[in-house]
Design an enzyme around this catalytic site. Structure first.
Site, PDB file in Angstrom:
ATOM      1  N   ASP A  85       2.257   5.516 -14.067  1.00 21.19           N
ATOM      2  CA  ASP A  85       3.689   5.524 -13.776  1.00 21.19           C
ATOM      3  C   ASP A  85       4.406   4.254 -14.222  1.00 21.19           C
ATOM      4  O   ASP A  85       5.565   4.302 -14.638  1.00 21.19           O
ATOM      5  CB  ASP A  85       3.910   5.744 -12.278  1.00 21.19           C
ATOM      6  CG  ASP A  85       3.608   7.183 -11.874  1.00 21.19           C
ATOM      7  OD1 ASP A  85       3.008   7.907 -12.684  1.00 21.19           O
ATOM      8  OD2 ASP A  85       3.970   7.573 -10.757  1.00 21.19           O
ATOM      9  N   ASP A 127      -1.294   6.376  -9.617  1.00 19.93           N
ATOM     10  CA  ASP A 127      -0.701   7.209  -8.573  1.00 19.93           C
ATOM     11  C   ASP A 127      -1.188   8.660  -8.512  1.00 19.93           C
ATOM     12  O   ASP A 127      -1.731   9.114  -7.521  1.00 19.93           O
ATOM     13  CB  ASP A 127       0.824   7.222  -8.740  1.00 19.93           C
ATOM     14  CG  ASP A 127       1.417   5.833  -8.605  1.00 19.93           C
ATOM     15  OD1 ASP A 127       0.664   4.879  -8.403  1.00 19.93           O
ATOM     16  OD2 ASP A 127       2.638   5.709  -8.699  1.00 19.93           O
ATOM     17  N   LYS A 128      -0.945   9.431  -9.584  1.00 17.26           N
ATOM     18  CA  LYS A 128      -1.203  10.864  -9.520  1.00 17.26           C
ATOM     19  C   LYS A 128      -2.686  11.203  -9.668  1.00 17.26           C
ATOM     20  O   LYS A 128      -3.114  12.305  -9.336  1.00 17.26           O
ATOM     21  CB  LYS A 128      -0.398  11.616 -10.590  1.00 17.26           C
ATOM     22  CG  LYS A 128       1.091  11.299 -10.577  1.00 17.26           C
ATOM     23  CD  LYS A 128       1.700  11.429  -9.197  1.00 17.26           C
ATOM     24  CE  LYS A 128       3.133  10.925  -9.164  1.00 17.26           C
ATOM     25  NZ  LYS A 128       3.278   9.474  -9.355  1.00 17.26           N
ATOM     26  N   SER A 474       9.767   6.266  -6.668  1.00 15.13           N
ATOM     27  CA  SER A 474       8.505   5.540  -6.676  1.00 15.13           C
ATOM     28  C   SER A 474       8.192   5.018  -5.286  1.00 15.13           C
ATOM     29  O   SER A 474       9.080   4.759  -4.475  1.00 15.13           O
ATOM     30  CB  SER A 474       8.613   4.370  -7.649  1.00 15.13           C
ATOM     31  OG  SER A 474       7.553   3.457  -7.458  1.00 15.13           O
TER      32      SER A 474
END
Length: 571
Positions: A85, A127-128, A474
């Protein structure tokens, strides 16, 4: 202890005369008869050279493989993608971020299915990749252990800790003329001094805390920063633990129960974690067949005290939390305060309560408080609902003092237009920025808006302007920034009907968000609304837009466990 393979998936590729062609491939890679006779353990990483978040994962995978081998398993390493990200932020690349979560889950599933691996250790950094890896584990239901790659060390500049959040906000300060090129360059050169994921309680560290709280990671494994050698010891222990889970039949769906999901949501709330957890927890639940949507998550957030003083709303970074005992300290405080279910199972084979017995809440520190003396009695993240968001929305209130906002709408149909307005300072204090057509379908991909929110803070107007979007924010975002507004604009949700000047009322105390229009006016506007066509009419983003569901349910892309007729682990 040898494990009988007669009921394991790998029997299809390693046992009996019919597996001779498969075995010939294993011999080609130097495997011995003894290794072929052992259970096959997938060691999946999201390693790449895109960003510091993932750069240490390959090293840690080698330690995992040592642990698997020591426990008489045969590790088979493979990698999947990550969209990081921090690199994707602020441009069209962010459309790929959320899509990557489901692609990671799908690719791990396909690799495990195609090669008939018996168990899984998954390592993730950005993150993902964390929820994506956990989703795959629950979907496959083979014995699995998750391990976080670790956080980045904090940067240090002029006697203060800094993170990438400070760099994003420095862009706003630069555009406002309060710092020059040389100062911006100095900040960007000092903010990220090592391997590891963003150091605040942003999405990566939030979901790392979730991995322990939900029971899929070994207790203590989420805390150590990426460069620390102790992380390799946890990796080796994770390899040994997955073999123990295989022997004892400890599978992810035994671990990820409704109570475990509630524990995870409480830890997010208690740490002022990322709003993205409101998207990822429902998606993980979906893989088990548990209906645990945004509203359930928001209810738990509202009931849980906020006790960990972490960035972006607070003072401390992940390294500070690690140094006082890690997420286990937060869990201990919640357990002692009656907010955590200690009977839930950990992948270690013990209950969460048993694991926390050896944890002592540390005195003489102010990173984590007790539930009796919280930073606030409501969690750091709350849900909202109203005529502007019938399917709900979410906002991080950690560190906020004003929980109500009322102002006229400034409507933008994409993030770039909103960011340009901020850059050119074409807004007034008191405005409510509306960034729409950025939802899961409409984006497609549900972008995060950190560049815009950070620029506002850098210009000194953070908290004086509110933002709402059908996209995401975010974990590093702070201020009155409401994301996941549903239904999204692309399907004709109320956010699509807004016009410049409409008065919007936001109340994070009451959990409401409304536009001051009556039902008749909204219905009139809905009759004249027409769907918009996005620019991605082929490829992965097009395919995602065809299958993705609403943010309320986790923006999932398949029917989930409720529609299953079989589980991979039982083939």
């Amino acid at each position: 202890m040898a494990i009988d393979k007669s009921k394991l998936p790998s029997r299809y590729v390693s046992v009996g005369p019919e597996s001779a062609p498969h075995r010939s491939y294993y011999y080609a890679m130097g495997m011995t008869d003894a290794e072929i006779a052992q259970p096959f353990v997938g060691v999946a990483t999201c390693w790449n050279e895109a960003a510091p978040c993932n750069i240490s994962l390959m090293r840690q995978a080698q330690a995992v493989k040592k642990g698997v081998k020591a426990a008489q398993g045969t590790p088979r390493e493979f990698a999947t993608i990550t969209v990081t990200d921090g690199i994707a932020m602020g441009h069209a690349g962010m459309k790929s971020s959320l899509v990557s979560r489901d692609l990671i889950a799908d690719s791990v599933e396909l690799t495990m299915r195609g090669h008939c691996y018996d168990a899984l250790v998954g390592l993730a950094g950005c993150d993902k990749s964390l929820p994506g890896m956990m989703m795959a584990m629950v979907r496959l239901d083979v014995p699995s252990v998750f391990m976080y790659g670790g956080s980045i060390l904090p940067g240090r500049l002029h006697g203060k800790d800094i993170t990438v959040q400070d760099v994003f906000e420095a862009v706003g300060r630069h555009s406002a003329g309060t710092i020059d090129d040389a100062e911006l360059h100095e900040i960007e050169c000092h903010a990220c001094p090592s391997a590891g994921s963003c150091g605040g309680q942003f999405t990566a560290n939030t979901m790392a805390c979730v991995s322990e709280a939900i029971g899929l990671a070994l207790p203590g494994s989420a805390g150590a920063p990426a460069p620390y050698e102790s992380r390799d010891a946890y990796a080796e222990a994770s390899g040994e633990a997955v073999m123990n889970a295989l022997e004892k039949g400890i599978r992810p769906r035994r671990i990820v129960t409704r109570s475990a999901l509630e524990n995870a949501a409480r830890v997010v709330a208690a740490t002022g974690g990322s709003t993205n957890a409101g998207l990822h927890l429902p998606a993980i639940a979906h893989e088990v067949g548990i209906d645990f949507d945004l509203h359930e998550v928001a209810r738990i957030f509202r009931e849980t005290p906020y006790i960990a003083d972490l960035k972006p709303g607070g003072k401390y970074v992940a390294k500070d939390l690690f140094e006082v005992g890690g997420v286990q300290v937060v869990m201990k405080a919640l357990l002692e305060g009656g907010f955590l279910d200690g009977d839930c199972l950990s992948v270690s084979g013990k209950s969460i309560g048993d694991e926390l017995e050896k944890v002592k809440f540390p005195a003489d520190q102010d990173v984590v408080r007790t539930t009796a003396k919280p930073l606030s009695t409501t969690g750091g993240v709350v849900g909202l609902k109203g005529n502007l968001a019938p399917e709900g929305a979410i906002v991080k209130i950690a560190g906020m003092t004003e929980l109500k906002f009322r102002g006229p709408a400034r409507v933008f149909d994409c993030e770039e237009d909103a960011f340009k307005a901020v850059e050119e300072r074409k807004y007034q204090e008191g405005d409510v920025f509306v960034i729409r057509y950025e939802g899961p379908k409409g984006g497609p991909g549900m972008r995060e808006m950190l560049s815009t929110t950070a620029a506002l803070y850098g210009q000194g107007t953070g908290g004086k302007v509110a933002l709402i979007t059908d996209g995401r924010f975010s974990g590093a975002t702070r201020g009155f920034c409401i994301g996941h507004v549903g239904p999204e604009a692309a399907v004709g949700g109320p956010i699509a009907l807004l016009q410049d000047g409409d008065m919007i009322a936001l109340d994070a105390e009451a959990g409401t968000m409304d536009v001051e229009l009556d039902d008749a006016e909204l219905a009139k506007r809905a009759r004249s609304w027409k769907p918009r066509q996005h620019d991605y009419q082929s490829g992965a983003l097009w395919r995602y837009a065809q299958t993705v569901g609403p943010a309320e349910k986790g923006a999932v892309t398949h029917p989930g466990a409720a529609a299953e007729t079989h589980i991979f682990a039982d083939i």
